[in-house]
Design a protein around this motif. Structure first.
Motif, mmCIF file in Angstrom:
data_model
loop_
_atom_site.group_PDB
_atom_site.id
_atom_site.type_symbol
_atom_site.label_atom_id
_atom_site.label_comp_id
_atom_site.label_asym_id
_atom_site.label_seq_id
_atom_site.Cartn_x
_atom_site.Cartn_y
_atom_site.Cartn_z
ATOM 1 N N ASN A 86 28.549 45.945 53.694
ATOM 2 C CA ASN A 86 27.276 46.266 54.325
ATOM 3 C C ASN A 86 26.622 47.487 53.685
ATOM 4 O O ASN A 86 25.393 47.563 53.562
ATOM 5 N N LYS A 87 27.430 48.453 53.241
ATOM 6 C CA LYS A 87 26.871 49.618 52.552
ATOM 7 C C LYS A 87 26.236 49.210 51.231
ATOM 8 O O LYS A 87 25.155 49.686 50.870
ATOM 9 N N LEU A 88 26.900 48.311 50.508
ATOM 10 C CA LEU A 88 26.335 47.819 49.253
ATOM 11 C C LEU A 88 25.036 47.068 49.486
ATOM 12 O O LEU A 88 24.068 47.230 48.740
ATOM 13 N N VAL A 89 25.019 46.228 50.521
ATOM 14 C CA VAL A 89 23.815 45.444 50.811
ATOM 15 C C VAL A 89 22.680 46.372 51.239
ATOM 16 O O VAL A 89 21.535 46.196 50.803
ATOM 17 N N ALA A 90 22.976 47.367 52.065
ATOM 18 C CA ALA A 90 21.938 48.313 52.487
ATOM 19 C C ALA A 90 21.321 49.017 51.283
ATOM 20 O O ALA A 90 20.097 49.153 51.180
ATOM 21 N N GLU A 91 22.169 49.435 50.365
ATOM 22 C CA GLU A 91 21.683 50.090 49.147
ATOM 23 C C GLU A 91 20.836 49.136 48.318
ATOM 24 O O GLU A 91 19.767 49.500 47.812
ATOM 25 N N ALA A 92 21.304 47.898 48.173
ATOM 26 C CA ALA A 92 20.577 46.909 47.377
ATOM 27 C C ALA A 92 19.239 46.539 48.018
ATOM 28 O O ALA A 92 18.242 46.325 47.313
ATOM 29 N N LEU A 93 19.197 46.453 49.336
ATOM 30 C CA LEU A 93 17.933 46.148 50.021
ATOM 31 C C LEU A 93 16.928 47.275 49.822
ATOM 32 O O LEU A 93 15.739 47.026 49.597
ATOM 33 N N ILE A 182 30.964 38.990 47.333
ATOM 34 C CA ILE A 182 32.260 38.678 46.732
ATOM 35 C C ILE A 182 32.881 39.979 46.219
ATOM 36 O O ILE A 182 32.519 40.480 45.157
ATOM 37 N N MET A 183 33.854 40.492 46.964
ATOM 38 C CA MET A 183 34.430 41.795 46.657
ATOM 39 C C MET A 183 35.673 41.684 45.764
ATOM 40 O O MET A 183 36.686 42.339 46.014
ATOM 41 N N ARG A 184 35.573 40.874 44.736
ATOM 42 C CA ARG A 184 36.619 40.800 43.722
ATOM 43 C C ARG A 184 35.963 40.425 42.398
ATOM 44 O O ARG A 184 34.901 39.798 42.376
ATOM 45 N N THR A 185 36.632 40.774 41.295
ATOM 46 C CA THR A 185 35.969 40.720 39.991
ATOM 47 C C THR A 185 36.319 39.482 39.171
ATOM 48 O O THR A 185 35.928 39.414 38.008
ATOM 49 N N ASP A 186 36.994 38.498 39.742
ATOM 50 C CA ASP A 186 37.483 37.382 38.931
ATOM 51 C C ASP A 186 36.945 36.027 39.364
ATOM 52 O O ASP A 186 37.517 34.995 39.016
ATOM 53 N N VAL A 187 35.840 35.985 40.120
ATOM 54 C CA VAL A 187 35.344 34.696 40.589
ATOM 55 C C VAL A 187 33.870 34.521 40.251
ATOM 56 O O VAL A 187 33.116 35.490 40.127
ATOM 57 N N THR A 188 33.459 33.270 40.110
ATOM 58 C CA THR A 188 32.064 32.930 39.794
ATOM 59 C C THR A 188 31.503 31.858 40.732
ATOM 60 O O THR A 188 30.430 31.317 40.488
ATOM 61 N N LEU A 189 32.239 31.564 41.813
ATOM 62 C CA LEU A 189 31.834 30.523 42.760
ATOM 63 C C LEU A 189 32.475 30.844 44.102
ATOM 64 O O LEU A 189 33.578 31.386 44.162
ATOM 65 N N VAL A 190 31.771 30.512 45.192
ATOM 66 C CA VAL A 190 32.347 30.696 46.518
ATOM 67 C C VAL A 190 32.194 29.412 47.322
ATOM 68 O O VAL A 190 31.207 28.686 47.155
ATOM 69 N N ILE A 215 23.499 32.400 50.632
ATOM 70 C CA ILE A 215 23.474 32.947 49.278
ATOM 71 C C ILE A 215 24.706 33.816 49.067
ATOM 72 O O ILE A 215 25.360 34.233 50.021
ATOM 73 N N ALA A 216 25.030 34.080 47.816
ATOM 74 C CA ALA A 216 26.215 34.879 47.493
ATOM 75 C C ALA A 216 25.925 35.759 46.291
ATOM 76 O O ALA A 216 25.208 35.353 45.374
ATOM 77 N N MET A 226 30.855 51.071 42.714
ATOM 78 C CA MET A 226 30.639 49.643 42.940
ATOM 79 C C MET A 226 29.139 49.402 42.988
ATOM 80 O O MET A 226 28.390 50.202 43.552
ATOM 81 N N THR A 227 28.719 48.295 42.398
ATOM 82 C CA THR A 227 27.309 47.915 42.441
ATOM 83 C C THR A 227 27.193 46.419 42.688
ATOM 84 O O THR A 227 28.074 45.649 42.275
ATOM 85 N N LEU A 228 26.124 46.030 43.372
ATOM 86 C CA LEU A 228 25.883 44.617 43.582
ATOM 87 C C LEU A 228 25.573 43.969 42.244
ATOM 88 O O LEU A 228 24.799 44.500 41.443
ATOM 89 N N GLY A 229 26.191 42.807 41.988
ATOM 90 C CA GLY A 229 26.032 42.139 40.713
ATOM 91 C C GLY A 229 24.997 41.029 40.761
ATOM 92 O O GLY A 229 23.880 41.208 41.245
ATOM 93 N N GLN A 230 25.413 39.856 40.289
ATOM 94 C CA GLN A 230 24.511 38.720 40.156
ATOM 95 C C GLN A 230 24.701 37.716 41.287
ATOM 96 O O GLN A 230 25.769 37.649 41.906
#
Length: 244
Positions: A86-93, A182-190, A215-216, A226-230
């Motif tokens: 939620n902190k990441l999303v707040a920053e990104a918004l 997605i709080m891990r660095t090894d995935v490209t699909l949820v 959306i994801a 940490m930063t919000l990615g793609q």
């Protein structure tokens, strides 16, 4: 989001009682850290894993250390602190980095809503509040197949409730959005973890068919920030197979 003060490194001994973890720091000191994650944390607490902790200077805290990150495989980091999404999303918004939600002028958090007395993570609106978006955020850490994350990692009555609340807001004429972080660095699909919580999977499919947007986004994670990615795809197999 920069970790300030910097995180400190350690080695995980074990997690127990849901909220606690024993860790050996780099200087050999053994400490007990708070674990801000009530979920199953499947695959996220391997013994002897490298972990990173924050340290609070609040003298009232029984456990000043808080577990933030874990390396679950070589160069694969997971953020286990469920408060961070939620902190990441707040920053990104605030920075208008979520393209699907960037046109809103106002943002409120933890706003009461719905017949089941929930609090929405974020309520977005334009200046005259004629366009409102109810946004529920879900942090995803489970991965049981290469490159694929899944949610939830345990049966989630709260998550089921949130889906019903989003459907209700949609019927009231508002926009409703489920946002997987997605709080891990090894995935490209949820995908939904139907094998963990079949009812959540059913409700997710119903929500999508009603018009709830799902959306994801990935997250770039390091021991420093940490930063919000793609945006990443959400796969919902057999979408039409639901029961009311």
């Amino acid at each position: 989001m920069i970790f300030s003060p910097p995180l400190i490194k350690g080695r995980l001994i074990k997690r127990y009682k849901r909220f606690l973890a024993d860790v050996v720091l780099e200087d050999g000191t053994q400490i007990t850290a708070h674990c801000a994650n009530t979920g199953a944390m499947t695959g996220c607490d391997p013994a002897d894993a490298t972990v990173w902790l924050s340290v609070s200077d609040n003298p009232a805290r029984k456990y000043p250390h808080s577990w933030q990150l874990v390396e679950v495989a070589p160069d694969v980091l997971v953020c286990i602190n469920t408060g961070m999404s939620n902190k990441l999303v707040a920053e990104a918004l605030q920075q208008h980095k979520i393209k699907e939600l960037k046109h809103y002028a106002q943002c409120r958090s933890e706003v009461p809503y719905g017949d089941e007395k929930s609090r929405v993570d974020f309520l977005l609106s334009n200046e005259d509040a004629t366009d409102q978006a109810y946004v529920e955020v879900k942090q995803v850490t489970l991965s049981t197949e290469p490159g694929v994350a899944s949610f939830p990692d345990a049966v989630t009555k709260r998550g089921q409730k949130h889906l019903r609340e989003l459907i209700q807001q949609l019927k009231l004429g508002h926009r409703a959005v489920l946002l997987f972080i997605i709080m891990r660095t090894d995935v490209t699909l949820v995908r939904p973890a139907d094998e963990v919580d079949a009812e959540y999977g059913r409700l997710l499919r119903k929500a999508i068919m009603e018009g709830v947007e799902v959306i994801a986004y990935s997250v770039t994670i390091s021991p420093f920030e940490m930063t919000l990615g793609q945006a990443i795809p959400v796969s919902v197999p057999e979408l039409t197979r639901i029961k009311n």
